[in-house]
Design an enzyme around this catalytic site. Structure first.
Site, mmCIF file in Angstrom:
data_model
loop_
_atom_site.group_PDB
_atom_site.id
_atom_site.type_symbol
_atom_site.label_atom_id
_atom_site.label_comp_id
_atom_site.label_asym_id
_atom_site.label_seq_id
_atom_site.Cartn_x
_atom_site.Cartn_y
_atom_site.Cartn_z
ATOM 1 N N ASP A 118 -1.931 -10.366 10.854
ATOM 2 C CA ASP A 118 -0.635 -10.246 11.514
ATOM 3 C C ASP A 118 -0.617 -8.942 12.290
ATOM 4 O OD1 ASP A 118 1.019 -8.168 9.641
ATOM 5 O OD2 ASP A 118 -0.146 -9.525 8.381
ATOM 6 N N ASP B 165 10.571 -11.853 8.530
ATOM 7 C CA ASP B 165 10.077 -10.690 7.791
ATOM 8 C C ASP B 165 11.288 -9.971 7.224
ATOM 9 O OD1 ASP B 165 9.050 -8.292 6.907
ATOM 10 O OD2 ASP B 165 8.063 -7.755 8.781
ATOM 11 N N GLU C 119 12.287 -7.346 4.265
ATOM 12 C CA GLU C 119 11.685 -6.386 3.333
ATOM 13 C C GLU C 119 12.453 -5.076 3.390
ATOM 14 O OE1 GLU C 119 8.109 -4.361 4.838
ATOM 15 O OE2 GLU C 119 7.959 -5.987 6.329
#
Length: 274
Positions: A73, A162, A164
């Site tokens: 990634d 994503d 986090e």
């Protein structure tokens, strides 16, 4: 007997006085103020930015006898990527950061997203969530409009969320567990309405537990991309009995973030096809 009188007092230079005051003040500044000086610029976040600090260190993955497929990634942090080098090393799939919040698009997105596709990889894009700036629906639409779309060409993976640690402030973006779950659901529902696909969820178990209360309600529809830099992915968040992808290091060859797809290449293709 002569009298010794003290000499004249010379005032300290103004710059010295200011420096002394600043030094004293720095000892009393709250931690949050000191942290602000090192807060990264908005838009610079990328997958796994907080994983090393919170969820284990880089290690060699142990996968046993399970066939897995190597992936990477990338984000603007990597710039122009040497896709032929990665392909020759065995990498067969890739995710590229497309967006963050509603204020950032990756300036290297075209080279990364198209470059991985042109070399033969199965590719997808991801969105770095900032739940404290705008709603989940707003960010899902921004993502879909700026590289987060999907097409049934056999080489395009569903978009990834994503979610986090907040690199710019409080870990959970100032939200309660219930509010965080609602924000994520808002994003996922909107992304599905826009693209017809269920987004992949990228997260770390420790963050998910802290910030969603270890909510298990997304596991039936949304593939899990687990982040843990260790020899194994560890305990998974509630609801998921297996992971689809695992980001296992931030110090891999050519580009730092390397991943394992939990299956052979035909399973990567199956996810791309929906």
């Amino acid at each position: 007997m002569p009298v010794h009188r003290p000499g004249p007092v010379h005032p300290r230079p103004l710059t010295a006085v200011v420096a002394a005051l600043l030094a004293a003040l720095s000892l009393t500044l709250p931690l949050s103020t000191a942290h602000a000086a090192t807060t990264p610029a908005r838009g610079s976040a990328h997958m796994g930015m907080g994983v090393l600090a919170h969820d284990g260190q880089d290690g060699t993955p142990t996968t046993g006898d399970v066939t897995q497929t190597e992936g990477v990634d990338v984000s603007g942090h990597q710039g122009n990527v040497a896709w032929s080098t990665l392909w020759n090393s065995g990498v067969r799939w890739a995710y590229t950061k497309a967006t963050e919040g509603t204020y950032y698009t990756n300036p290297y997105f075209a080279q990364q997203y198209n470059g991985s596709y042109n070399i033969g990889m199965i590719r997808g894009s991801y969105h770095f969530a900032t739940p404290d700036t705008t709603s989940g629906a707003t960010q899902a639409n921004y993502f879909a409009d700026h590289g987060g779309g999907w097409s049934r060409d056999g080489k395009t993976l569903p978009g990834a969320l994503d979610i986090e640690w907040n690199p710019y402030g409080a870990a959970c973006y100032g939200k309660s567990a219930g509010a965080m779950v609602s924000w994520i659901a808002d994003f996922l529902n909107t992304y599905r309405a826009r693209t017809g696909r269920d987004a992949v969820i990228y997260t770390a178990t420790s963050w998910w537990t802290q910030c969603t209360g270890n909510y298990g309600g997304f596991a039936s529809d949304n593939p899990l991309w687990i982040a843990r830099y260790a020899s194994d992915p560890g305990t998974l968040p509630a609801g998921w009995s297996y992971y689809t992808m695992w980001q296992y290091t931030s110090s891999g060859p050519t580009v730092g973030d390397h991943d394992k797809f939990n299956g052979a290449l035909d399973r990567v293709v199956a996810l791309a096809n929906g």
